[in-house]
Design a protein around this motif. Structure first.
Motif, short mmCIF file in Angstrom:
data_model
loop_
_atom_site.label_atom_id
_atom_site.label_comp_id
_atom_site.label_asym_id
_atom_site.label_seq_id
_atom_site.Cartn_x
_atom_site.Cartn_y
_atom_site.Cartn_z
N ALA A 33 0.72 -1.28 0.12
CA ALA A 33 0.00 -0.05 -0.04
C ALA A 33 0.88 1.35 -0.08
O ALA A 33 0.44 2.06 -0.75
N LEU A 34 1.97 1.14 0.78
CA LEU A 34 2.85 2.19 0.75
C LEU A 34 3.52 2.63 -0.67
O LEU A 34 3.45 3.76 -0.88
N LEU A 35 4.04 1.41 -1.14
CA LEU A 35 4.30 1.66 -2.51
C LEU A 35 3.39 2.37 -3.54
O LEU A 35 3.97 3.05 -4.59
N ILE A 36 2.31 2.08 -3.22
CA ILE A 36 1.19 2.76 -4.34
C ILE A 36 0.88 3.84 -3.94
O ILE A 36 0.75 4.96 -4.69
N ILE A 37 0.74 4.39 -2.83
CA ILE A 37 0.20 5.78 -2.27
C ILE A 37 1.59 6.91 -2.30
O ILE A 37 1.02 7.68 -2.44
N LEU A 38 2.47 6.47 -1.73
CA LEU A 38 3.64 7.24 -1.67
C LEU A 38 3.89 8.20 -3.18
O LEU A 38 4.03 9.25 -2.97
N PRO A 39 4.06 7.48 -4.13
CA PRO A 39 4.00 8.41 -5.38
C PRO A 39 2.95 9.43 -5.49
O PRO A 39 3.19 10.39 -6.19
N LEU A 40 1.64 8.72 -5.36
CA LEU A 40 0.67 9.72 -5.43
C LEU A 40 0.90 11.01 -4.30
O LEU A 40 0.48 11.87 -4.80
N LEU A 41 1.05 10.69 -3.18
CA LEU A 41 1.22 11.70 -2.27
C LEU A 41 2.51 12.80 -2.89
O LEU A 41 2.34 13.93 -2.41
N TRP A 42 3.45 12.09 -3.17
CA TRP A 42 4.61 13.11 -3.83
C TRP A 42 3.91 13.97 -4.99
O TRP A 42 4.41 15.04 -5.10
N GLY A 43 3.26 13.50 -5.86
CA GLY A 43 2.68 14.21 -6.95
C GLY A 43 1.83 15.33 -6.46
O GLY A 43 1.73 16.25 -7.03
N LEU A 44 1.01 14.93 -5.32
CA LEU A 44 0.16 15.97 -4.77
C LEU A 44 1.10 17.14 -4.11
O LEU A 44 0.75 18.11 -4.30
N SER A 45 1.94 16.47 -3.41
CA SER A 45 3.04 17.59 -2.89
C SER A 45 3.49 18.44 -3.89
O SER A 45 3.76 19.76 -3.64
N THR A 46 4.18 17.63 -4.94
CA THR A 46 4.77 18.62 -5.98
C THR A 46 3.88 19.65 -6.86
O THR A 46 4.20 20.79 -6.97
N SER A 47 2.47 19.27 -6.75
CA SER A 47 1.88 20.14 -7.43
C SER A 47 1.36 21.58 -6.56
O SER A 47 1.17 22.56 -7.19
N PHE A 48 1.92 21.42 -5.63
CA PHE A 48 1.90 22.77 -4.45
C PHE A 48 3.22 23.48 -4.40
O PHE A 48 3.18 24.42 -3.55
N LYS A 49 4.11 22.84 -4.92
CA LYS A 49 5.50 23.59 -4.70
C LYS A 49 5.84 24.34 -5.68
O LYS A 49 5.37 24.44 -6.98
N PRO A 50 6.70 25.36 -5.52
CA PRO A 50 7.20 26.66 -6.56
C PRO A 50 8.17 25.73 -7.40
O PRO A 50 8.76 24.73 -6.82
N LYS A 51 8.72 26.48 -8.46
CA LYS A 51 9.63 25.84 -9.25
C LYS A 51 11.01 25.40 -8.75
O LYS A 51 11.58 24.66 -8.98
N SER A 52 11.08 26.39 -7.73
CA SER A 52 12.69 26.51 -6.99
C SER A 52 12.78 25.13 -6.22
O SER A 52 13.91 24.83 -5.50
N GLU A 53 11.57 24.46 -5.92
CA GLU A 53 11.70 23.42 -5.17
C GLU A 53 11.59 21.96 -5.61
O GLU A 53 11.57 20.82 -4.99
N TRP A 54 11.53 22.02 -7.04
CA TRP A 54 11.23 20.86 -7.71
C TRP A 54 12.59 20.05 -7.65
O TRP A 54 12.51 18.87 -7.70
N PHE A 55 13.58 20.60 -7.69
CA PHE A 55 14.89 19.56 -7.85
C PHE A 55 15.78 19.74 -6.55
O PHE A 55 17.10 19.78 -6.93
N LEU A 56 15.52 19.97 -5.40
CA LEU A 56 16.13 20.06 -4.48
C LEU A 56 16.84 18.97 -4.11
O LEU A 56 16.16 17.74 -4.14
N PRO A 57 18.10 18.82 -3.44
CA PRO A 57 18.38 17.56 -3.25
C PRO A 57 18.02 16.86 -2.12
O PRO A 57 17.86 15.71 -1.72
#
Length: 291
Positions: A34-58
């Motif tokens: 379940a975590l393997l399925i949900i985590l990419p979805l949560l990451w996509g949701l989080s990225t949708s609310f990030k500015p461009k400066s935070e897309w490629f942070l280490p």
């Protein structure tokens, strides 16, 4: 008088240790899946609310350090991205495909389950054999057929090939086979025709199976990318998946906007599932009536 010791009794049952450990392992495995399925979805949701400066942070930040709605505003207010039109196009196409498949496949499945005609088993076996063929094999024949019918750049060209799926016939046939024949025989004694028996008895009992097949069909039509991209040439006629593909260029990709579009795309499917989840659970738990 000798005191007798009584063994305490408990109303609840304790699982034997040899059964408890495998159950814990199963739950742990299911949690990991379940975590393997949900985590990419949560990451996509989080990225949708990030500015461009935070897309490629280490560092990995699941919660945006700077919360912004710019990604949603840029795709909803950009005149060169008619995402509202694409959204409505997807709703229209997926709804038409779902309704037609439910109607056609349920009729065909009932015929295979209850009616006798020459070559029935051979024909059904040939239909099932097509399930083992990859869908990409049918791209060229379907495209040539749609072209010869003059249905390019037309929603009919998107809908018609989708109606030839066999899974719905097989799925509904298995459900109709599980229904007690006594219900239909009683209707025949009362003077009902085969069509009346199908519409008034079999079909109402098939609501859980229809809901499950409806969600599977709607989800497949909603997420279809390649076929609408081949058939629809007018940009305003595109559905959401091929339309959002324009956000990814040859050298640059607007990941925040792409994730925002993915979130918007998932909303109708989630709403549909919440509305029909009761029927889906019922169709999984039972296969018809128990008599």
């Amino acid at each position: 008088m000798n005191a007798q010791t009584e063994t305490p009794t408990y109303s609840g049952r304790k699982r034997p240790p040899n059964q408890l450990i495998p159950r814990i392992l199963i739950y742990a495995l299911l949690t990991i899946i379940a975590l393997l399925i949900i985590l990419p979805l949560l990451w996509g949701l989080s990225t949708s609310f990030k500015p461009k400066s935070e897309w490629f942070l280490p560092q990995i930040f699941w919660i945006p350090r700077t919360f912004t709605l710019d990604n949603y505003q840029s795709i909803l207010e950009n005149p060169s991205l008619p995402i509202t039109r694409w959204f409505l196009n997807s709703v229209l196409v997926a709804s038409i495909i779902t309704v037609l498949i439910l109607a056609i496949d349920s009729i065909a499945a009932y015929a295979y389950a209850r009616m006798e005609f020459p070559g029935k088993r051979i024909l059904f076996g040939l239909l099932l054999a097509t399930l083992f063929l990859p869908g990409v094999m049918f791209l060229v024949p379907n495209f040539l057929t749609v072209t010869s019918l003059g249905l390019l750049n037309n929603y009919a060209g998107v809908v018609l090939p989708a109606l030839s799926g066999v899974f719905g016939v097989f799925f509904m046939r298995q459900f109709f086979e599980s229904l007690p024949r006594e219900l239909e025989e009683a209707a025949f004694i009362d003077g009902a025709t085969r069509l009346q028996t199908f519409l008034l008895i079999a079909l109402p009992l098939a609501k859980p199976a229809l809901a499950t097949l409806g969600i599977i069909t709607f989800l497949g039509a909603w997420n279809d990318f390649l076929w609408p991209l081949l058939v629809l040439k007018d940009r305003t006629l595109l559905t959401l998946p091929p339309g959002l593909r324009t956000l990814q260029g040859a050298y640059t990709s607007e990941y925040g906007q792409m994730m925002a579009g993915a979130v918007i795309t998932s909303i109708p499917v989630l709403i549909l599932y919440l509305l029909l989840q009761r029927y889906i659970v019922e169709s999984v738990q039972t296969t018809g009536l128990k008599g």
